[in-house]
Design an enzyme around this catalytic site. Structure first.
Site, PDB file in Angstrom:
ATOM      1  N   TYR A  22       0.834  -1.204   0.000  1.00 48.47           N
ATOM      2  CA  TYR A  22       0.000   0.000   0.000  1.00 48.47           C
ATOM      3  C   TYR A  22       0.867   1.252   0.000  1.00 48.47           C
ATOM      4  O   TYR A  22       1.579   1.542   0.966  1.00 48.47           O
ATOM      5  CB  TYR A  22      -0.933   0.018   1.222  1.00 48.47           C
ATOM      6  CG  TYR A  22      -1.886  -1.165   1.314  1.00 48.47           C
ATOM      7  CD1 TYR A  22      -2.207  -1.931   0.187  1.00 48.47           C
ATOM      8  CD2 TYR A  22      -2.469  -1.523   2.524  1.00 48.47           C
ATOM      9  CE1 TYR A  22      -3.088  -3.014   0.266  1.00 48.47           C
ATOM     10  CE2 TYR A  22      -3.355  -2.604   2.615  1.00 48.47           C
ATOM     11  CZ  TYR A  22      -3.645  -3.340   1.490  1.00 48.47           C
ATOM     12  OH  TYR A  22      -4.506  -4.398   1.580  1.00 48.47           O
ATOM     13  N   GLY A  55     -16.698   1.270  -0.965  1.00 46.78           N
ATOM     14  CA  GLY A  55     -17.466   2.491  -0.722  1.00 46.78           C
ATOM     15  C   GLY A  55     -18.791   2.537  -1.468  1.00 46.78           C
ATOM     16  O   GLY A  55     -19.702   3.275  -1.097  1.00 46.78           O
ATOM     17  N   PHE A  56     -18.921   1.714  -2.517  1.00 42.68           N
ATOM     18  CA  PHE A  56     -20.114   1.794  -3.370  1.00 42.68           C
ATOM     19  C   PHE A  56     -21.396   1.464  -2.603  1.00 42.68           C
ATOM     20  O   PHE A  56     -22.436   2.086  -2.821  1.00 42.68           O
ATOM     21  CB  PHE A  56     -19.958   0.823  -4.558  1.00 42.68           C
ATOM     22  CG  PHE A  56     -21.047   0.968  -5.578  1.00 42.68           C
ATOM     23  CD1 PHE A  56     -21.042   2.038  -6.460  1.00 42.68           C
ATOM     24  CD2 PHE A  56     -22.083   0.051  -5.647  1.00 42.68           C
ATOM     25  CE1 PHE A  56     -22.059   2.197  -7.397  1.00 42.68           C
ATOM     26  CE2 PHE A  56     -23.105   0.201  -6.572  1.00 42.68           C
ATOM     27  CZ  PHE A  56     -23.086   1.275  -7.453  1.00 42.68           C
TER      28      PHE A  56
HETATM   29  N1  LIG Z   1      -6.107  -8.493   0.959  1.00 45.17           N
HETATM   30  C1  LIG Z   1      -6.378  -7.774  -0.106  1.00 45.17           C
HETATM   31  O1  LIG Z   1      -6.070  -8.136  -1.229  1.00 45.17           O
HETATM   32  C2  LIG Z   1      -7.105  -6.462   0.078  1.00 45.17           C
HETATM   33  C3  LIG Z   1      -7.687  -5.808  -1.017  1.00 45.17           C
HETATM   34  C4  LIG Z   1      -8.351  -4.602  -0.801  1.00 45.17           C
HETATM   35  C5  LIG Z   1      -8.430  -4.073   0.479  1.00 45.17           C
HETATM   36  N2  LIG Z   1      -7.857  -4.731   1.538  1.00 45.17           N
HETATM   37  C6  LIG Z   1      -7.925  -4.220   2.909  1.00 45.17           C
HETATM   38  O2  LIG Z   1      -9.296  -4.067   3.265  1.00 45.17           O
HETATM   39  C7  LIG Z   1      -9.520  -2.727   3.682  1.00 45.17           C
HETATM   40  C8  LIG Z   1     -10.939  -2.312   3.333  1.00 45.17           C
HETATM   41  O3  LIG Z   1     -11.195  -2.441   1.954  1.00 45.17           O
HETATM   42  P1  LIG Z   1     -11.351  -1.185   0.977  1.00 45.17           P
HETATM   43  O4  LIG Z   1     -10.779   0.015   1.632  1.00 45.17           O
HETATM   44  O5  LIG Z   1     -10.837  -1.600  -0.344  1.00 45.17           O
HETATM   45  O6  LIG Z   1     -12.929  -1.045   0.778  1.00 45.17           O
HETATM   46  P2  LIG Z   1     -14.180  -0.707   1.696  1.00 45.17           P
HETATM   47  O7  LIG Z   1     -13.832  -0.804   3.113  1.00 45.17           O
HETATM   48  O8  LIG Z   1     -15.268  -1.539   1.161  1.00 45.17           O
HETATM   49  O9  LIG Z   1     -14.484   0.818   1.274  1.00 45.17           O
HETATM   50  C9  LIG Z   1     -13.563   1.850   1.447  1.00 45.17           C
HETATM   51  C10 LIG Z   1     -14.137   3.100   0.789  1.00 45.17           C
HETATM   52  O10 LIG Z   1     -15.378   3.408   1.399  1.00 45.17           O
HETATM   53  C11 LIG Z   1     -15.373   4.726   1.907  1.00 45.17           C
HETATM   54  N3  LIG Z   1     -16.107   4.690   3.185  1.00 45.17           N
HETATM   55  C12 LIG Z   1     -15.776   4.019   4.316  1.00 45.17           C
HETATM   56  N4  LIG Z   1     -16.726   4.170   5.247  1.00 45.17           N
HETATM   57  C13 LIG Z   1     -17.679   4.959   4.708  1.00 45.17           C
HETATM   58  C14 LIG Z   1     -18.908   5.455   5.191  1.00 45.17           C
HETATM   59  N5  LIG Z   1     -19.334   5.157   6.403  1.00 45.17           N
HETATM   60  N6  LIG Z   1     -19.642   6.249   4.357  1.00 45.17           N
HETATM   61  C15 LIG Z   1     -19.204   6.554   3.109  1.00 45.17           C
HETATM   62  N7  LIG Z   1     -18.046   6.092   2.594  1.00 45.17           N
HETATM   63  C16 LIG Z   1     -17.290   5.295   3.396  1.00 45.17           C
HETATM   64  C17 LIG Z   1     -13.916   5.093   2.087  1.00 45.17           C
HETATM   65  O11 LIG Z   1     -13.791   6.483   1.968  1.00 45.17           O
HETATM   66  P3  LIG Z   1     -12.622   7.392   2.596  1.00 45.17           P
HETATM   67  O12 LIG Z   1     -11.338   6.699   2.316  1.00 45.17           O
HETATM   68  O13 LIG Z   1     -12.778   8.665   1.880  1.00 45.17           O
HETATM   69  O14 LIG Z   1     -12.859   7.499   4.041  1.00 45.17           O
HETATM   70  C18 LIG Z   1     -13.279   4.328   0.916  1.00 45.17           C
HETATM   71  O15 LIG Z   1     -13.407   5.087  -0.266  1.00 45.17           O
HETATM   72  C19 LIG Z   1      -8.418  -1.924   3.000  1.00 45.17           C
HETATM   73  O16 LIG Z   1      -8.199  -0.687   3.618  1.00 45.17           O
HETATM   74  C20 LIG Z   1      -7.258  -2.860   3.100  1.00 45.17           C
HETATM   75  O17 LIG Z   1      -6.662  -2.778   4.384  1.00 45.17           O
HETATM   76  C21 LIG Z   1      -7.220  -5.922   1.340  1.00 45.17           C
END
Ligand SMILES: NC(=O)c1ccc[n+]([C@@H]2O[C@H](COP(=O)([O-])OP(=O)(O)OC[C@H]3O[C@@H](n4cnc5c(N)ncnc54)[C@H](OP(=O)(O)O)[C@@H]3O)[C@@H](O)[C@H]2O)c1
Length: 328
Positions: free
Chosen positions: A57, A208-209
């Site tokens: 990251y 986030g969707f």
């Molecule tokens: N192992 C893997 O291959 C892998 C792949 C992807 C992700 N991950 C891990 O999983 C974590 C979470 O996944 P992700 O970040 O991809 O997706 P997610 O948690 O599904 O969504 C993150 C997105 O949602 C927004 N968000 C969060 N809470 C919100 C709320 N209450 N209202 C409106 N928008 C909100 C965030 O905005 P802001 O950032 O603007 O706050 C960001 O744009 C990552 O941070 C990472 O540590 C692991």
């Protein structure tokens, strides 16, 4: 005072919700370290213990940021990081799982994080050229050396999970799991349950969707990874918005937000499930943590699932090239 309950990933006790830190360095727009550190501190203050990062990251930026944020608070944190992408961001993907690389990656992560051990060390993607026994064997040596406490895999297939667990207990499998990504339910989750391996759903808010925040990709940064993800592509995005509209309706009826409903659905998958929603903002962090208190009846769960049936999800979760690195 903490109100966040505890769950277990194998033998590892963690807060029932973790904080995904990827977006603080890359993927979803410009980094703002001051804001991110304030969010990390707020998370710890509220009782979140599990912080999720990776050496990939921000090509190391994220681990350095977490290191700065937890300096002086190491004992409050269950620190999870990952290795496996040997390329830097923007370069062609190179997955490495050979023993020499595992050792080298761990040393580099410890240095960037400024810690003497990692609580949960994941292989980020399985290297098809290296038997999983070699990779997990090397990870197991890190446990013996005291550099790592528990082991995890990410996006591994069911047979790989079994073979890995036979070499050294695997505490957690981190894979995508949300209302619009349910691929692991058929085969992989049952194997985890049989072996006592916890499950850490990533992108539980559908990047986030599922919060209803996005009607298009227009406001997103040029390098936002969602621009290249099929579910956000023109045509697919509009179809997927009909699912979010239904979720929003159901959420309003329960007096919660669509994002909270989506998170609560993931949390109801079982006591061995610890989602890691990602956010850079304290306000979203609080909103997401409040989802831990949302109770869903069997009728609620059925209505939520009926709002997002697999056949209505338009587009794959990753582009074709990235999909080849998953579930193997
Ligand atoms: N192992 C893997 O291959 C892998 C792949 C992807 C992700 N991950 C891990 O999983 C974590 C979470 O996944 P992700 O970040 O991809 O997706 P997610 O948690 O599904 O969504 C993150 C997105 O949602 C927004 N968000 C969060 N809470 C919100 C709320 N209450 N209202 C409106 N928008 C909100 C965030 O905005 P802001 O950032 O603007 O706050 C960001 O744009 C990552 O941070 C990472 O540590 C692991």
């Amino acid at each position: 005072m903490t109100t966040v309950p505890t769950r277990h990933l194998g033998e590892l006790a963690v807060s029932a919700q973790g904080l995904g830190c990827m977006g603080m360095s890359h993927g979803y727009g410009a980094a703002d370290d001051t804001q991110s550190i304030a969010t990390l501190h707020h998370a710890l203050d509220l009782g979140v213990t599990l912080l999720d990062t990776s050496d990939f990251y921000g090509s190391g930026h994220n681990e350095e940021l977490i290191g700065r944020a937890i300096a002086g608070r190491r004992d409050e944190v269950v620190l999870a990081t990952k290795f496996g992408f040997a390329n830097r961001l923007g370069e062609p993907t190179l997955i490495r799982g050979d023993a020499a690389y595992v050792r080298q990656a761990c040393e580099a992560s410890l240095r960037r994080l400024g810690v003497d051990h990692i609580d949960l060390y994941y292989q980020h993607r399985v290297d098809p050229r290296v038997p999983i026994e070699e990779t997990v064997g090397a990870m197991s040596e890190l446990v013996q050396a005291g550099k790592v406490r528990h082991l995890g895999l990410s996006e591994a297939g069911a047979q790989t999970v079994r073979r890995a667990h036979a070499v050294h207990p695997i505490a957690a499998l981190q894979s995508e799991w949300s209302l619009w990504t349910r691929d692991l339910e058929a085969e992989i989750a049952p194997v985890c349950r049989e072996l006592g391996i916890g499950i850490v759903p990533f992108s539980p808010l559908g990047r986030g969707f599922l919060t209803g925040r996005y009607n298009s990709t227009e406001g997103m940064a040029e390098n936002d990874i969602r621009r290249s993800q099929p579910r956000f592509a023109d045509g697919n995005l509009e179809r997927n918005l009909t699912i979010v509209a239904k979720l929003t309706e159901l959420a309003s009826a329960k007096g919660v937000t669509a994002g909270q409903l989506a998170l609560a659905w993931v949390q109801h998958r079982g006591d061995d499930v610890v989602p890691i929603p990602g956010t850079r903002r304290r306000q979203y962090l609080e909103e997401n943590l409040a989802a831990l208190a949302v109770e869903l009846s069997p009728e609620d769960l059925a209505a939520i699932e009926a709002a997002a049936p697999a056949e209505r999800i338009a587009g794959n979760r990753y582009d074709a090239a990235s999909l080849t690195f998953t579930s193997r």
